[in-house]
Write an enzyme that holds these catalytic residues in place. Structure first.
Site, mmCIF file in Angstrom:
data_model
loop_
_atom_site.group_PDB
_atom_site.id
_atom_site.type_symbol
_atom_site.label_atom_id
_atom_site.label_comp_id
_atom_site.label_asym_id
_atom_site.label_seq_id
_atom_site.Cartn_x
_atom_site.Cartn_y
_atom_site.Cartn_z
ATOM 1 N N CYS A 15 0.839 -1.196 0.000
ATOM 2 C CA CYS A 15 0.000 0.000 0.000
ATOM 3 C C CYS A 15 0.878 1.252 0.000
ATOM 4 C CB CYS A 15 -0.901 0.008 1.228
ATOM 5 S SG CYS A 15 -1.991 -1.426 1.319
ATOM 6 N N TYR A 44 11.635 -5.021 -6.453
ATOM 7 C CA TYR A 44 10.407 -4.990 -7.253
ATOM 8 C C TYR A 44 9.454 -3.853 -6.915
ATOM 9 C CZ TYR A 44 5.830 -6.546 -8.998
ATOM 10 O OH TYR A 44 4.614 -6.604 -9.614
ATOM 11 N N GLY A 96 -0.480 0.078 -5.171
ATOM 12 C CA GLY A 96 -1.796 -0.512 -4.969
ATOM 13 C C GLY A 96 -2.817 0.078 -5.908
ATOM 14 N N ASP A 115 14.536 -10.500 -15.642
ATOM 15 C CA ASP A 115 13.332 -10.215 -14.860
ATOM 16 C C ASP A 115 13.731 -10.043 -13.401
ATOM 17 O OD1 ASP A 115 10.698 -9.733 -14.341
ATOM 18 O OD2 ASP A 115 9.956 -11.653 -15.075
ATOM 19 N N ASP A 116 12.883 -9.312 -12.651
ATOM 20 C CA ASP A 116 13.204 -9.059 -11.245
ATOM 21 C C ASP A 116 13.041 -10.306 -10.394
ATOM 22 O OD1 ASP A 116 10.269 -8.911 -10.001
ATOM 23 O OD2 ASP A 116 10.252 -7.804 -11.878
ATOM 24 N N ASN A 175 0.041 0.515 5.994
ATOM 25 C CA ASN A 175 0.792 -0.255 5.004
ATOM 26 C C ASN A 175 1.515 -1.367 5.742
ATOM 27 O OD1 ASN A 175 2.385 -1.185 2.870
ATOM 28 N ND2 ASN A 175 3.931 0.407 3.147
ATOM 29 N N GLY A 176 1.198 -2.622 5.402
ATOM 30 C CA GLY A 176 1.885 -3.735 6.035
ATOM 31 C C GLY A 176 0.938 -4.815 6.504
#
Length: 472
Positions: free
Chosen positions: A10, A252, A36, A355-356, A110-111
């Site tokens: 978030c 990412y 998000g 790619d990550d 957030n979390g």
């Protein structure tokens, strides 16, 4: 086959003391959209009353000029969300706004709290009635207990009862609070604009509104902003722990132009790509990034290896949250609607695809298939982190081992599943060499190693039960 992409964390934004607070909150959320896409919301305060607007979807769709005009005041907090705990419903959109005995409070989170289940059960047993399925609401119920006399005391005492990875921005009629957990899992930044204080999950939000970046909110710190200015509290002195910065933010989640955990994300990703080249060189004609999070690592791989960089995969940035599914008319539609190929540079070439990460493997497999259909002679895949082998309990969208291809298969088996000529991951040691701001022990790598900084499950629940969180 269902294609599920890894969801972001978030995004949080808060501002105190600016006449256009809600408009700046809108811009801040716009910059944090990558964290998000399910829902978003803003709560503002004009000194007498709080105003709220939230909805499902992207920031630009939920908010208009007319809506922002209905959010007056010089103080505001905002949130852009995907569901970690709590399903994707409008009632779970944040910020949460409630009235209780100490006044009005709005909270955005957030979390993920690892002892949420025990706290929720205990609060319900003591008479609390929950309106959502969010971790965030637990904090409000803890704050509402009668043994506290002010918002600040209620918050500081409640924070000592929760465990997990979290940042909060909280708005009351007296102050704006910015909170970061003692481990510092998630980033949170402090800035200033025209005398107003600003907090945001990433510096890209501060850059967009041309705010001055001051510093990161420290792990275990509560920043309190009110009419008297800014001050800091550290209520977790009894919990002296080593930081556990989520390294997947660098790999990412965060935008490449953001600065988190003391470093610019793009530069960290370039180092990941360069180290990947040193560990797993390959004879090829061109390096192709998987946009967007693979682009910086691909640049580092190309510069270190000397293999030219080419953009063979093009991303459509205008795909919304929902679209009409064409049933079986178009194969692999979920991947094709977001990515298309430049066939001319691919035909007959030996490709290194950067790619990550690979989480479930289904999207990568489809992408390799389309590259071969476009005429690629060889496809070598290189991944800018180790295999994900363990679930994350701190807010990332893979909660079981069964979802992780790296936990169930060897690298050779994954290579066969993806149908690539070779596959290699960056080592854990190589990845940790690429973060420079802090010692490697200060980063959370639990999804790769299985070593969790914060206990979860029954061990995580034990603290709430022993502390008698409801004062009984």
């Amino acid at each position: 086959m269902e294609i599920r992409e890894l969801k972001e964390h978030c995004g949080l934004f808060g501002i105190w003391g600016h006449p256009q607070a809600s408009y700046l909150a809108f811009l801040g959320l716009y910059a944090l959209q990558h964290r998000g896409e399910e829902s978003c919301g803003i709560v503002s305060y004009n000194g007498r009353k709080m105003f709220q607007h939230k909805g499902m979807g992207l920031v630009g769709d939920v908010f208009s000029e007319e809506v922002i005009r209905r959010l007056p005041g010089s103080r505001a907090i905002g949130h852009t969300r995907y569901s970690t705990t709590g399903s994707s419903l409008l009632k779970n959109a944040q910020p949460l706004l409630v009235n209780y005995s100490k006044g009005t409070v709005a909270i955005a989170h957030n979390g993920n709290l690892v002892n949420a289940a025990a706290l929720h059960a205990q609060l319900e047993a003591d008479g609390s009635i929950f309106q959502t399925t969010l971790d965030s609401e637990i904090v409000i119920h803890l704050m509402s207990r009668p043994l506290h006399h002010s918002h600040e005391d209620a918050l500081l005492n409640s924070l000592n009862l929760i465990r997990g990875a979290y940042c909060f921005v909280i708005l009351t009629d007296e102050a704006l609070y910015a909170v970061r957990d003692p481990y510092g899992f998630r980033p949170l930044w402090l800035g200033k604009l025209d005398g107003a204080y600003v907090v945001a999950s990433e510096t890209c939000a501060l850059d967009l509104i041309e705010a001055e970046t001051i510093r990161e909110v420290e792990p275990g710190e509560v920043v309190i902003i009110n009419r008297k200015g800014l001050r800091s509290r550290k209520p977790f002195k009894s919990r002296r722990v080593r930081p556990a910065f989520c390294i997947f933010e660098h790999i990412y989640f965060a935008r490449p132009d953001s600065r988190i955990f003391g470093e610019t994300v793009h530069l960290v990703r370039k180092r990941l790509g360069a180290e990947l080249s040193r560990e797993h060189s390959v004879d090829a004609d061109m390096v192709i990034p998987v946009p967007d999070s693979g682009s910086s690592a691909a640049l580092g791989f190309s510069q270190e290896s000397g293999i030219p960089l080419e953009y063979g995969i093009i991303r459509n940035h205008y795909v919304g949250r929902t679209f009409i599914q064409p049933a079986q008319l178009i194969r692999d539609f979920n991947v094709r609607i977001k990515f298309n190929l430049l066939k001319e540079p691919i035909q007959g070439r030996r490709l290194v695809v950067i790619d990550d990460s690979i989480v479930r493997g289904t999207t990568s497999r489809t992408r390799v298939r389309t590259l071969r259909q476009a005429g690629a002679k060889e496809v070598h895949m290189r991944i800018g982190c180790p295999p994900h082998r363990f679930p994350c309990f701190y807010g990332i969208d893979f909660a079981t081992k069964g979802e992780l291809i790296g936990s169930r298969h060897t690298v050779k088996e994954i290579q066969k599943f993806l149908n690539v000529d070779s596959l290699a991951y960056l080592s854990l040691e190589g990845m940790l060499k690429c973060v420079k701001a802090y010692p490697k022990e200060n980063y959370c790598v639990a999804c790769f190693s299985g070593k969790y900084p914060v206990k979860f499950g029954k061990e995580g629940d034990k603290y709430a039960l022993e502390k008698k969180c409801c004062g009984q």
